[in-house]
Write an enzyme that holds these catalytic residues in place. Structure first.
Site, PDB file in Angstrom:
ATOM      1  N   ASP A  23      51.180  54.670 110.501  1.00  0.00           N
ATOM      2  CA  ASP A  23      49.059  54.356 110.191  1.00  0.00           C
ATOM      3  C   ASP A  23      49.330  54.209 108.847  1.00  0.00           C
ATOM      4  OD1 ASP A  23      46.814  55.065 110.823  1.00  0.00           O
ATOM      5  OD2 ASP A  23      46.987  56.868 110.264  1.00  0.00           O
TER       6      ASP A  23
ATOM      7  N   ASP B 161      45.944  55.109 107.076  1.00  0.00           N
ATOM      8  CA  ASP B 161      45.059  56.128 105.658  1.00  0.00           C
ATOM      9  C   ASP B 161      45.976  57.455 106.475  1.00  0.00           C
ATOM     10  OD1 ASP B 161      43.337  54.659 105.319  1.00  0.00           O
ATOM     11  OD2 ASP B 161      41.960  54.832 106.705  1.00  0.00           O
TER      12      ASP B 161
ATOM     13  N   ASN C  65      38.823  47.674 107.439  1.00  0.00           N
ATOM     14  CA  ASN C  65      39.602  46.758 105.690  1.00  0.00           C
ATOM     15  C   ASN C  65      40.511  46.937 105.448  1.00  0.00           C
ATOM     16  OD1 ASN C  65      36.608  46.918 105.419  1.00  0.00           O
ATOM     17  ND2 ASN C  65      36.082  49.315 106.215  1.00  0.00           N
TER      18      ASN C  65
END
Length: 255
Positions: free
Chosen positions: A18, A20, A148
């Protein structure tokens, strides 16, 4: 930091990360953007309805309802926790629209503003772990619900670090379900041409470890940055570490 767990490289061929909270420290940027969005919306709603204003908790609410989920699903999840129902709208809704998609798009604007102001930090131990995984011959992928993701990787100087990237843009194009569904992890493993049972998932979000478990991946590692180790285990983590410096690669033993 003591190496608490060993990953047997004979058992695995790939590691999916992942973004973040695992590789980059953008969780605080996301949390700030979510708080700005929901506090603004909730305060206006409380004034209209003459009811008390209960702000968004950037710790508890963030982890429970929005962390790791696609943006619009995060909006829907949090609003449902407050018994608020809005029209879903359309992904192209103007950020000023009072729809789930409109609020999600407004959050994205806030996130991009915060990204410019706060910048992107990385977890050095995580970047080192990715490099070591590649040195050991394992394939790697970055897997994020965020549209993003590419911009964050570029800002952090990590664009070329991973073999494969699967993010919110790919989810939209491929009509993939977001976490806690395993779709984007499955897609990443498929692009790497590695079976799920030969793949390690590294996640810090409850929805993410749940996705790893439901996808029947070989090992789900929960990264506990905020003191939610027990919850990570309940949601599907096989083991929990506070930092990837606690993981080491080896040729035997069990993690």
């Amino acid at each position: 930091m003591t190496k608490a767990h060993e990953l047997d490289v004979r058992r695995f061929d790939a590691v999916l990360f992942d973004l973040d909270g695992v590789v980059t420290k953008t969780a605080r940027v996301h949390a700030a953007a979510w708080k700005k969005l929901f506090d603004g919306y909730l305060e206006r709603k409380s004034i209209r309805e003459g009811k008390p204003f209960l702000p968004f908790d950037a710790q508890t609410d963030y982890r429970e309802y929005v962390d790791g989920k696609p943006r619009h699903e995060g909006v829907k999840s949090f609003l449902e926790s407050r018994a608020i129902t809005l029209h879903y709208g359309d992904p192209g809704d103007d950020p000023s629209a009072e729809t789930i998609c409109g609020l999600g798009n407004r959050k994205n604007d806030y996130f991009r503003e915060a990204l410019k102001e706060m910048g992107v930090e990385t977890f050095a131990s995580s970047v080192a772990f990715v490099h070591e995984a590649k040195r050991r011959g394992l394939k790697t992928a970055i897997v994020s619900s965020s549209k993003n993701c590419g911009a964050v990787l570029e800002a952090a100087g990590l664009t070329d670090l991973f073999d494969v990237k699967v993010d919110g843009q790919d989810m939209a194009r491929g009509h993939l379900k977001g976490k806690p569904a395993p779709d984007i992890f499955v897609r990443a493993a498929s692009l790497l041409e590695i079976a799920p049972e030969r793949t390690v998932i590294v996640e810090d979000a409850l929805a993410g470890v749940e996705a790893g478990r439901s996808g029947s991946f070989g090992l789900v590692v929960g990264v506990d940055r905020v003191g939610q180790g027990d919850a990570l285990v309940r949601h599907g983590a096989d083991l929990v570490v506070s930092d990837l410096a606690e993981l080491a690669f080896g040729n035997g033993g069990s993690p």
